[in-house]
Design an enzyme around this catalytic site. Structure first.
Site, PDB file in Angstrom:
ATOM      1  N   THR A   1       0.853  -1.188   0.000  1.00 22.06           N
ATOM      2  CA  THR A   1       0.000   0.000   0.000  1.00 22.06           C
ATOM      3  C   THR A   1       0.882   1.229   0.000  1.00 22.06           C
ATOM      4  OG1 THR A   1      -0.121   0.248   2.401  1.00 22.06           O
ATOM      5  CG2 THR A   1      -1.775  -1.181   1.378  1.00 22.06           C
ATOM      6  N   CYS A   2       0.314   2.316  -0.432  1.00 15.69           N
ATOM      7  CA  CYS A   2       1.045   3.589  -0.389  1.00 15.69           C
ATOM      8  C   CYS A   2       0.380   4.484   0.657  1.00 15.69           C
ATOM      9  CB  CYS A   2       1.090   4.248  -1.767  1.00 15.69           C
ATOM     10  SG  CYS A   2      -0.522   4.468  -2.516  1.00 15.69           S
ATOM     11  N   THR A   3       0.344   3.950   1.875  1.00 17.69           N
ATOM     12  CA  THR A   3      -0.264   4.668   2.987  1.00 17.69           C
ATOM     13  C   THR A   3       0.462   4.304   4.280  1.00 17.69           C
ATOM     14  OG1 THR A   3      -2.321   5.003   4.227  1.00 17.69           O
ATOM     15  CG2 THR A   3      -1.983   2.833   3.297  1.00 17.69           C
TER      16      THR A   3
ATOM     17  N   GLY B   1       4.959   7.496   2.404  1.00 18.18           N
ATOM     18  CA  GLY B   1       4.701   6.361   3.273  1.00 18.18           C
ATOM     19  C   GLY B   1       4.272   5.152   2.462  1.00 18.18           C
ATOM     20  N   PHE B   2       4.937   4.036   2.693  1.00 16.48           N
ATOM     21  CA  PHE B   2       4.626   2.781   2.014  1.00 16.48           C
ATOM     22  C   PHE B   2       4.642   1.643   3.009  1.00 16.48           C
ATOM     23  CE2 PHE B   2       6.602   5.335  -1.351  1.00 16.48           C
ATOM     24  CZ  PHE B   2       5.631   5.249  -2.331  1.00 16.48           C
TER      25      PHE B   2
END
Length: 92
Positions: free
Chosen positions: A42-44, A81-82
Site C-alpha cells: 500500500t502507499c499509505t 509512506g509505504f
C-alpha cells in the site's frame, strides 16, 4: 499526502474506513492464486490498512508464512509512506 497535502481535505473519511475491508477482500482473492509468493503493498501509513490487514491475513492463512515486512515513514525516511508484506507458500 506529502506531495499533495490538500488531498487530506478532499478525501471522504468514509472512503478511508472502507479501505481495510477492500484490502482484505483483495488478499483473499489473491491468496489461492499465489503459487509460491504473495506480495501486498500500500502507499499509505494507515495502520488499519497495513499492519492490521496483514496480521488478520496471517491468522487466516497458515498455508502462507510472512517472510518480510517493509515500511517507510515520511518523517523518518524522507519519502512517501509505504507498506509491504511478503508471504511464501509453505504448504498447498
Amino acid at each position: 499526502m506529502r506531495r499533495g497535502p490538500d488531498a487530506r481535505w478532499r478525501i471522504d473519511p468514509r472512503l478511508l474506513t472502507n479501505l481495510p475491508r477492500l484490502q482484505r477482500e483483495l488478499l483473499e482473492i489473491a491468496a489461492p492464486l499465489a503459487a509460491k509468493r504473495l506480495v501486498y503493498g500500500t502507499c499509505t501509513v494507515n495502520r488499519a490498512e497495513n499492519e492490521n490487514v496483514a496480521s488478520a491475513f496471517d491468522r487466516a492463512h497458515p498455508e502462507l508464512q510472512r517472510v518480510a515486512t517493509w515500511r517507510t515513514l515520511p518523517h523518518v525516511d524522507g519519502t512517501d509512506g509505504f507498506f509491504a508484506a511478503v508471504w511464501d507458500r509453505v504448504r498447498a
